[in-house]
Design a protein around this motif. Structure first.
Motif, PDB file in Angstrom:
ATOM      1  N   ALA A   1      50.273  41.174  48.346  1.00 19.37           N
ATOM      2  CA  ALA A   1      49.100  41.505  49.156  1.00 19.37           C
ATOM      3  C   ALA A   1      47.993  42.035  48.261  1.00 19.37           C
ATOM      4  N   GLY A   2      46.759  41.786  48.661  1.00 18.70           N
ATOM      5  CA  GLY A   2      45.611  42.286  47.908  1.00 18.70           C
ATOM      6  C   GLY A   2      44.407  42.447  48.807  1.00 18.70           C
ATOM      7  N   HIS A   3      43.449  43.236  48.366  1.00 20.91           N
ATOM      8  CA  HIS A   3      42.248  43.487  49.162  1.00 20.91           C
ATOM      9  C   HIS A   3      41.252  42.339  49.050  1.00 20.91           C
ATOM     10  N   TYR A   4      40.554  42.103  50.158  1.00 21.38           N
ATOM     11  CA  TYR A   4      39.418  41.178  50.187  1.00 21.38           C
ATOM     12  C   TYR A   4      38.162  42.027  50.008  1.00 21.38           C
ATOM     13  N   MET A   5      37.378  41.727  48.972  1.00 19.08           N
ATOM     14  CA  MET A   5      36.186  42.512  48.680  1.00 19.08           C
ATOM     15  C   MET A   5      34.929  41.706  48.998  1.00 19.08           C
ATOM     16  N   THR A   6      33.792  42.388  49.031  1.00 15.23           N
ATOM     17  CA  THR A   6      32.532  41.693  49.308  1.00 15.23           C
ATOM     18  C   THR A   6      32.150  40.760  48.170  1.00 15.23           C
ATOM     19  N   ASN A   7      32.577  41.086  46.965  1.00 15.36           N
ATOM     20  CA  ASN A   7      32.326  40.221  45.813  1.00 15.36           C
ATOM     21  C   ASN A   7      33.434  39.191  45.733  1.00 15.36           C
ATOM     22  N   GLN A   8      33.084  37.908  45.775  1.00  9.41           N
ATOM     23  CA  GLN A   8      34.081  36.842  45.843  1.00  9.41           C
ATOM     24  C   GLN A   8      34.989  36.778  44.625  1.00  9.41           C
ATOM     25  N   GLY A   9      34.596  37.398  43.523  1.00 12.76           N
ATOM     26  CA  GLY A   9      35.415  37.319  42.332  1.00 12.76           C
ATOM     27  C   GLY A   9      36.339  38.501  42.133  1.00 12.76           C
ATOM     28  N   ILE A  10      36.378  39.444  43.081  1.00 10.38           N
ATOM     29  CA  ILE A  10      37.134  40.676  42.904  1.00 10.38           C
ATOM     30  C   ILE A  10      38.429  40.643  43.715  1.00 10.38           C
ATOM     31  N   LEU A  11      39.539  41.094  43.098  1.00 12.93           N
ATOM     32  CA  LEU A  11      40.849  41.184  43.732  1.00 12.93           C
ATOM     33  C   LEU A  11      41.232  39.876  44.435  1.00 12.93           C
ATOM     34  N   PHE A  12      41.648  39.931  45.721  1.00  6.47           N
ATOM     35  CA  PHE A  12      42.129  38.714  46.386  1.00  6.47           C
ATOM     36  C   PHE A  12      41.023  37.961  47.139  1.00  6.47           C
ATOM     37  N   SER A  13      39.768  38.324  46.946  1.00 13.86           N
ATOM     38  CA  SER A  13      38.666  37.606  47.597  1.00 13.86           C
ATOM     39  C   SER A  13      38.693  36.102  47.335  1.00 13.86           C
ATOM     40  N   PRO A  14      39.045  35.632  46.112  1.00 13.98           N
ATOM     41  CA  PRO A  14      39.042  34.192  45.844  1.00 13.98           C
ATOM     42  C   PRO A  14      40.028  33.386  46.684  1.00 13.98           C
TER      43      PRO A  14
END
Length: 233
Positions: free
Chosen positions: A137-150
């Motif tokens: 599991a990972g966080h979805y961040m506002t920046n598409q390149g951070i953590l699990f956002s991609p």
């Protein structure tokens, strides 16, 4: 003739308004720069953790206790991220890479808020790479390149690689779905299959109840060496 002081606000009132004005500016600046600072710290923390993962570190962290209570996971605010950066109470046990979306993160044991401030956390106790259903599991961040956002941009057929620095396990994405947070069966083992399941929120909105599920099937297991570990750099 002396000038009247009636039209001049009392000194203590001028001081009060100046203080309020200054605090207003400081609050505004904090609101403007809070998100960029948070993203900067998360990215640096993730990169620093990745750079210091080796076999000895993994061996030590695999023996440590961890929490797997997803309900205890908090949204990433500046305080949570700052605490993770200061305490460095992280337990990396591997790395994950998805080349198609340029995702490269440390894998950390358990779902502590510190771990999830830096990378992907394991969702079940005693799960092993290449066996059963390896769930992260990972966080979805506002920046598409951070953590699990991609994960939002992952497609069927993409490659997911994980490593414990001894072996590299390569999976092929077979499923991508958006499900309700109550559908926890996605991380269960499936008889006869060797899977990886990646879970993140469907958006960065606080209170989001939907989850992005990316699942893949194991394709190969290779001994890790300097050349094939470059996929994680």
């Amino acid at each position: 003739m002396t000038r009247s002081n009636k039209q001049q606000p009392p000194r203590k009132h001028r001081w009060l308004w100046r203080t309020i004005f200054t605090l207003g500016i400081l609050l505004g600046l904090a609101l403007v720069f809070n998100e960029p600072i948070k993203l900067f710290v998360v990215e640096r923390l993730s990169q620093s953790t990745m750079a210091h993962i080796d076999r000895d570190t993994i061996a030590k962290n695999e023996k440590k206790r961890a929490t797997f209570d997803f309900k205890g996971v908090k949204a990433l605010d500046i305080n949570t991220v700052g605490n993770a950066a200061i305490t460095r109470n992280l337990h990396p046990i591997g790395k994950i890479a998805i080349p198609s979306v340029n995702l490269k993160l440390p894998i950390l044991k358990g779902l502590s808020n510190d771990n999830l401030s830096a990378g992907a956390g394991t969702m079940k106790a005693d799960q092993k790479m290449g066996e059963g259903n390896y769930a992260l599991a990972g966080h979805y961040m506002t920046n598409q390149g951070i953590l699990f956002s991609p994960l939002k941009n992952v497609k069927k057929g993409d490659t997911v690689a994980i490593t414990n620095m001894k072996k590299i396990y390569t999976y092929k994405v077979t499923t991508k779905q958006i499900v309700n947070e109550t559908q926890v069966q996605w991380i269960d083992d499936v008889a006869g299959k060797k899977l990886i399941t990646l879970v993140t929120c469907a958006s960065p909105t606080e209170g989001e109840v939907d989850r992005i599920i990316v699942q893949g099937e194991l394709q190969s297991v290779k001994r890790a060496n300097r050349q094939n570990l470059k996929i994680f750099l």
